[in-house]
Design a protein around this motif. Structure first.
Motif, mmCIF file in Angstrom:
data_model
loop_
_atom_site.group_PDB
_atom_site.id
_atom_site.type_symbol
_atom_site.label_atom_id
_atom_site.label_comp_id
_atom_site.label_asym_id
_atom_site.label_seq_id
_atom_site.Cartn_x
_atom_site.Cartn_y
_atom_site.Cartn_z
ATOM 1 N N ILE A 168 -45.922 -26.176 101.081
ATOM 2 C CA ILE A 168 -46.131 -27.570 101.469
ATOM 3 C C ILE A 168 -45.346 -27.886 102.733
ATOM 4 O O ILE A 168 -45.866 -28.491 103.675
ATOM 5 C CB ILE A 168 -45.704 -28.513 100.320
ATOM 6 N N TYR A 169 -44.094 -27.466 102.772
ATOM 7 C CA TYR A 169 -43.266 -27.712 103.953
ATOM 8 C C TYR A 169 -43.901 -27.082 105.189
ATOM 9 O O TYR A 169 -43.986 -27.703 106.258
ATOM 10 C CB TYR A 169 -41.863 -27.161 103.741
ATOM 11 N N GLN A 210 -49.142 -35.355 96.719
ATOM 12 C CA GLN A 210 -48.776 -35.081 95.331
ATOM 13 C C GLN A 210 -47.493 -34.250 95.242
ATOM 14 O O GLN A 210 -46.638 -34.490 94.385
ATOM 15 C CB GLN A 210 -49.920 -34.375 94.622
ATOM 16 N N SER A 211 -47.352 -33.301 96.145
ATOM 17 C CA SER A 211 -46.173 -32.426 96.117
ATOM 18 C C SER A 211 -44.910 -33.178 96.508
ATOM 19 O O SER A 211 -43.852 -33.020 95.869
ATOM 20 C CB SER A 211 -46.391 -31.232 97.052
ATOM 21 N N LEU A 212 -44.990 -33.999 97.543
ATOM 22 C CA LEU A 212 -43.817 -34.777 97.945
ATOM 23 C C LEU A 212 -43.432 -35.776 96.867
ATOM 24 O O LEU A 212 -42.246 -36.070 96.679
ATOM 25 C CB LEU A 212 -44.077 -35.486 99.272
ATOM 26 N N ASN A 213 -44.417 -36.289 96.160
ATOM 27 C CA ASN A 213 -44.096 -37.199 95.061
ATOM 28 C C ASN A 213 -43.335 -36.461 93.957
ATOM 29 O O ASN A 213 -42.371 -36.996 93.396
ATOM 30 C CB ASN A 213 -45.362 -37.824 94.484
ATOM 31 N N ARG A 214 -43.742 -35.220 93.661
ATOM 32 C CA ARG A 214 -43.013 -34.432 92.665
ATOM 33 C C ARG A 214 -41.588 -34.154 93.128
ATOM 34 O O ARG A 214 -40.636 -34.211 92.340
ATOM 35 C CB ARG A 214 -43.740 -33.108 92.390
ATOM 36 N N VAL A 215 -41.432 -33.860 94.409
ATOM 37 C CA VAL A 215 -40.107 -33.581 94.955
ATOM 38 C C VAL A 215 -39.191 -34.794 94.809
ATOM 39 O O VAL A 215 -38.069 -34.693 94.294
ATOM 40 C CB VAL A 215 -40.204 -33.167 96.445
ATOM 41 N N CYS A 250 -52.756 -32.696 98.623
ATOM 42 C CA CYS A 250 -51.776 -31.719 98.157
ATOM 43 C C CYS A 250 -50.367 -32.097 98.617
ATOM 44 O O CYS A 250 -49.406 -32.054 97.836
ATOM 45 C CB CYS A 250 -52.154 -30.329 98.673
ATOM 46 N N ILE A 251 -50.226 -32.507 99.878
ATOM 47 C CA ILE A 251 -48.915 -32.882 100.404
ATOM 48 C C ILE A 251 -48.402 -34.138 99.720
ATOM 49 O O ILE A 251 -47.232 -34.215 99.322
ATOM 50 C CB ILE A 251 -48.988 -33.073 101.934
ATOM 51 N N ARG A 270 -40.140 -23.485 95.736
ATOM 52 C CA ARG A 270 -41.532 -23.484 95.282
ATOM 53 C C ARG A 270 -42.399 -24.399 96.136
ATOM 54 O O ARG A 270 -43.625 -24.359 96.051
ATOM 55 C CB ARG A 270 -41.595 -23.898 93.815
ATOM 56 N N MET A 271 -41.763 -25.236 96.959
ATOM 57 C CA MET A 271 -42.485 -26.149 97.846
ATOM 58 C C MET A 271 -42.597 -25.620 99.276
ATOM 59 O O MET A 271 -42.980 -26.344 100.182
ATOM 60 C CB MET A 271 -41.782 -27.515 97.868
#
Length: 253
Positions: free
Chosen positions: A51-52, A107-112, A104-105, A47-48
């Protein structure tokens, strides 16, 4: 001191499986963190994925930031997560046009990383009561954009061996730029080093000092060093996410 001709063999952990609480993948994660303390986290087919895929585009678009003088204060700063989320940290003018992408990156990396460390600690029954995803809690968690000019020879050690402070570090690099030591049959570190390969679609993740301490040594804070990639001299770009939910010098450190 030599570099082993073979690459280090690290586990590749599937992020989507972790996010879905797959027991086998979680145990694979635990084993990697107990043995080496470093692994590849595959997010390119999860789902990421978006972002990657956007990370190299961000680094390319941030060319004006990287072109700033090497002694420029802007260039030395990390993007502090808590200050950034609360609007207390202003992006340098050269990165301002990319604020939405950076947000966005980040926040997404923090979720990961929160997903990874939560499943890891649940599996080994370690309670990190002070681990918080609340950006109002002061921390040193940060996103760092990396730029290294093409001045050193290929294979040169640009950062001697060390371990990271904090809980966990996630890294994105285009080319081989990290090495880990070779250990003998008794588990003692030798003077030899292995290159850490780049795995397409994956981030490189390592355990850091605070997590090793909280786990009473069960998980290994990875000894590693940074080197210039093989081949012709060229610019090296990367991105690092540092999970450090303690403010340096605080009572929690």
């Amino acid at each position: 001191m030599t570099v082993n001709a073979s690459n280090a063999s690290l586990a590749v952990i599937d992020y989507e499986a972790l996010a879905n609480k797959d027991g086998r993948e979680i145990q694979k994660l635990v084993q990697a963190c107990e043995s080496v303390g470093m692994f590849h986290l595959s997010i390119g087919n999860s789902r990421m994925k978006a972002i990657y895929d956007d990370i190299p585009s961000l680094l390319q678009a941030g060319g004006a930031f990287f072109d700033l003088p090497s002694d420029c204060e802007e260039k030395k700063q990390c993007i502090a997560r808590d200050d950034f989320e609360q609007g207390k940290w202003a992006l340098p003018a050269t990165l301002k046009p990319h604020e939405e992408r950076i947000t966005c990156i980040l926040q997404s990396l923090n979720r990961v990383v929160q997903t990874v460390i939560t499943e890891l600690c649940n599996a080994i029954q370690v309670d990190l009561a002070e681990l918080s995803d609340d950006p109002t809690v002061p921390s040193d968690t940060a996103l760092k954009l990396v730029y290294k000019p093409p001045v050193q020879e290929p294979g040169a050690v640009v950062q001697p061996w060390h371990t990271d402070f904090g809980l966990m570090t996630m890294m994105w690099y285009e080319e081989v730029s990290a090495q880990i030591p070779v250990y003998d049959a008794d588990g003692k570190r030798t003077e030899d080093w292995q290159a850490v390969p780049v795995v397409d679609g994956a981030l490189l993740v390592n355990i850091a000092d605070e997590l090793e301490a909280k786990c009473h040594g069960r998980l290994r804070s990875t000894v590693h060093r940074a080197v210039t990639p093989p081949g012709p001299k060229r610019v090296r770009r990367g991105l690092v996410y540092l999970l450090r939910p303690y403010k340096k010098g605080s009572d929690l450190e």
